[in-house]
Design a protein around this motif. Structure first.
Motif, PDB file in Angstrom:
ATOM      1  N   LYS A   5      10.139   1.759  -5.298  1.00 45.06           N
ATOM      2  CA  LYS A   5       8.857   1.578  -5.994  1.00 45.06           C
ATOM      3  C   LYS A   5       7.740   1.474  -4.963  1.00 45.06           C
ATOM      4  O   LYS A   5       7.938   0.890  -3.886  1.00 45.06           O
ATOM      5  CB  LYS A   5       8.895   0.302  -6.847  1.00 45.06           C
ATOM      6  N   PHE A   7       3.533   0.444  -4.413  1.00 43.39           N
ATOM      7  CA  PHE A   7       2.415  -0.289  -5.009  1.00 43.39           C
ATOM      8  C   PHE A   7       1.146  -0.113  -4.176  1.00 43.39           C
ATOM      9  O   PHE A   7       1.208  -0.001  -2.947  1.00 43.39           O
ATOM     10  CB  PHE A   7       2.763  -1.778  -5.098  1.00 43.39           C
ATOM     11  N   GLY A   8       0.021  -0.167  -4.869  1.00 49.45           N
ATOM     12  CA  GLY A   8      -1.281  -0.132  -4.200  1.00 49.45           C
ATOM     13  C   GLY A   8      -1.585   1.242  -3.627  1.00 49.45           C
ATOM     14  O   GLY A   8      -1.168   2.278  -4.175  1.00 49.45           O
ATOM     15  N   THR A   9      -2.302   1.256  -2.516  1.00 48.85           N
ATOM     16  CA  THR A   9      -2.729   2.534  -1.923  1.00 48.85           C
ATOM     17  C   THR A   9      -1.539   3.418  -1.573  1.00 48.85           C
ATOM     18  O   THR A   9      -1.645   4.636  -1.600  1.00 48.85           O
ATOM     19  CB  THR A   9      -3.559   2.292  -0.645  1.00 48.85           C
ATOM     20  N   LEU A  50       4.065  -4.489   2.833  1.00 51.36           N
ATOM     21  CA  LEU A  50       5.096  -5.383   2.289  1.00 51.36           C
ATOM     22  C   LEU A  50       6.338  -4.550   1.990  1.00 51.36           C
ATOM     23  O   LEU A  50       6.236  -3.506   1.333  1.00 51.36           O
ATOM     24  CB  LEU A  50       4.615  -6.044   0.991  1.00 51.36           C
ATOM     25  N   GLY A  78       4.619  -2.084  -0.598  1.00 51.83           N
ATOM     26  CA  GLY A  78       3.286  -2.363  -1.139  1.00 51.83           C
ATOM     27  C   GLY A  78       2.263  -2.515  -0.038  1.00 51.83           C
ATOM     28  O   GLY A  78       2.571  -3.070   1.025  1.00 51.83           O
ATOM     29  N   PRO A  80      -1.067  -4.223   1.729  1.00 56.34           N
ATOM     30  CA  PRO A  80      -1.385  -5.656   1.811  1.00 56.34           C
ATOM     31  C   PRO A  80      -2.147  -6.127   0.576  1.00 56.34           C
ATOM     32  O   PRO A  80      -2.962  -5.388   0.019  1.00 56.34           O
ATOM     33  CB  PRO A  80      -2.266  -5.762   3.058  1.00 56.34           C
ATOM     34  N   VAL A  81      -1.856  -7.357   0.136  1.00 61.65           N
ATOM     35  CA  VAL A  81      -2.535  -7.898  -1.049  1.00 61.65           C
ATOM     36  C   VAL A  81      -3.612  -8.900  -0.624  1.00 61.65           C
ATOM     37  O   VAL A  81      -3.635  -9.382   0.500  1.00 61.65           O
ATOM     38  CB  VAL A  81      -1.541  -8.580  -2.012  1.00 61.65           C
TER      39      VAL A  81
ATOM     40  N   GLU B  50      -2.093  -3.954 -10.379  1.00 58.69           N
ATOM     41  CA  GLU B  50      -0.664  -3.650 -10.428  1.00 58.69           C
ATOM     42  C   GLU B  50       0.091  -4.918 -10.086  1.00 58.69           C
ATOM     43  O   GLU B  50      -0.302  -5.650  -9.180  1.00 58.69           O
ATOM     44  CB  GLU B  50      -0.292  -2.585  -9.391  1.00 58.69           C
ATOM     45  N   PHE B 121      -0.558  -8.903  -6.275  1.00 60.36           N
ATOM     46  CA  PHE B 121      -1.251  -8.034  -7.232  1.00 60.36           C
ATOM     47  C   PHE B 121      -2.040  -7.028  -6.400  1.00 60.36           C
ATOM     48  O   PHE B 121      -2.733  -7.425  -5.460  1.00 60.36           O
ATOM     49  CB  PHE B 121      -2.228  -8.828  -8.109  1.00 60.36           C
ATOM     50  N   TRP B 122      -1.922  -5.770  -6.765  1.00 67.42           N
ATOM     51  CA  TRP B 122      -2.675  -4.737  -6.053  1.00 67.42           C
ATOM     52  C   TRP B 122      -3.842  -4.358  -6.956  1.00 67.42           C
ATOM     53  O   TRP B 122      -3.634  -3.925  -8.107  1.00 67.42           O
ATOM     54  CB  TRP B 122      -1.772  -3.540  -5.746  1.00 67.42           C
ATOM     55  N   TRP B 133      -9.508   0.772  -3.785  1.00 67.33           N
ATOM     56  CA  TRP B 133      -8.511  -0.303  -3.722  1.00 67.33           C
ATOM     57  C   TRP B 133      -9.116  -1.460  -2.956  1.00 67.33           C
ATOM     58  O   TRP B 133      -9.801  -1.276  -1.950  1.00 67.33           O
ATOM     59  CB  TRP B 133      -7.247   0.180  -3.016  1.00 67.33           C
ATOM     60  N   PRO B 136      -7.633  -7.066   1.586  1.00 65.31           N
ATOM     61  CA  PRO B 136      -7.863  -8.468   1.939  1.00 65.31           C
ATOM     62  C   PRO B 136      -9.158  -8.623   2.738  1.00 65.31           C
ATOM     63  O   PRO B 136      -9.497  -7.772   3.555  1.00 65.31           O
ATOM     64  CB  PRO B 136      -6.658  -8.818   2.819  1.00 65.31           C
TER      65      PRO B 136
END
Lengths: 84, 152
Positions: A5, A7-9, A50, A78, A80-81, B50, B121-122, B133, B136
């Motif tokens: 999976k 996620f994000g960019t 991640l 993923g 970075p958040v 997400e 969470f994205w 997007w 941080p």
């Protein structure tokens, strides 16, 4: 085949968010996910990305390309958040 | 307790339910985060989050456990929305119950700083200027560093 999976960019760059991919190690999974896309390969390899193996975050120090991946594993990458 | 949901949040109902039957509680502090319609000079129509169900809750639960160990609180609730969220709608609701107000305020602040920075969470903003997007920010890390300096 492992479930992968994104996620994000990273998912945006790849153009997909979930796939079943062949690979017996993390390095092989990353290569299969990148599919020759150098930009995506860079993101998958990046220190800040991640790497989540079976819903557990894998620290950077433990995520060598030799890390074994089983067919029943789920591997997520993923960006970075934070922020917003 | 941690919940993530794609459904709209009713902050008033969540707070009412959280406050019910609390005979030993002297303070409930709640926080509701809303989606902003502007980000710098950009106009935002929709914020999309997400999540990774199963993992996202696990990280948030660890943060909640940290707050419970650190502050004298009785209970905590965090409900985080994900999926597409319209401008002005609640994206997160946090409530903390304690015998006295100070730990309730501090725990709610702690939870928000850590959810904001570490909860997986994205976030993506869509508007007339296109898609972006959210990355941080230094401020998020500064907010988090506050708690390291104040470790009891």
């Amino acid at each position: 085949m492992a479930v992968v999976k994104l996620f994000g960019t990273i998912g945006d760059i790849a153009g997909w968010s979930e796939a079943k991919l062949e690979g017996a190690t993390l390095g092989e999974i990353k290569a299969a996910a990148a599919g020759g896309d150098a930009r995506l390969a860079d993101h998958l390899d990046h220190r800040s990305t991640l790497v989540i193996l079976n819903a557990t975050l894998t620290p950077f120090s433990l995520r060598s390309d030799d890390l074994p991946i089983r067919p029943e594993d789920e591997v997520a990458f993923g960006s970075p958040v934070g922020g917003g | 307790m941690i919940r993530i949901t794609r459904d709209p949040l009713d902050a008033a109902a969540l707070l009412r339910d959280f406050c019910r039957d609390r005979l030993d509680t002297g303070a409930v502090v709640s926080f509701t985060g809303l989606t902003r319609g502007r980000s710098g000079d950009r106009t935002i129509d929709t914020l999309t989050l997400e999540a990774y169900p199963g993992f996202t809750e696990r990280v948030m639960e660890a943060i909640e456990a940290d707050a419970r160990a650190r502050f004298e609180i009785q209970d905590a609730l965090a409900v985080h929305r994900w999926g597409p969220i319209g401008v002005g709608e609640p994206v997160i609701f946090v409530a903390v119950a304690a015998a006295h107000r100070r730990p309730a305020f501090e725990a709610a602040d702690f939870l928000m700083d850590h959810f904001k920075t570490r909860a997986p969470f994205w976030k993506r903003e869509d508007g007339p200027e296109g898609r972006r997007w959210i990355e941080p920010r230094d401020q998020d890390h500064n907010d988090l560093a506050r708690w390291a300096e104040e470790t009891p």
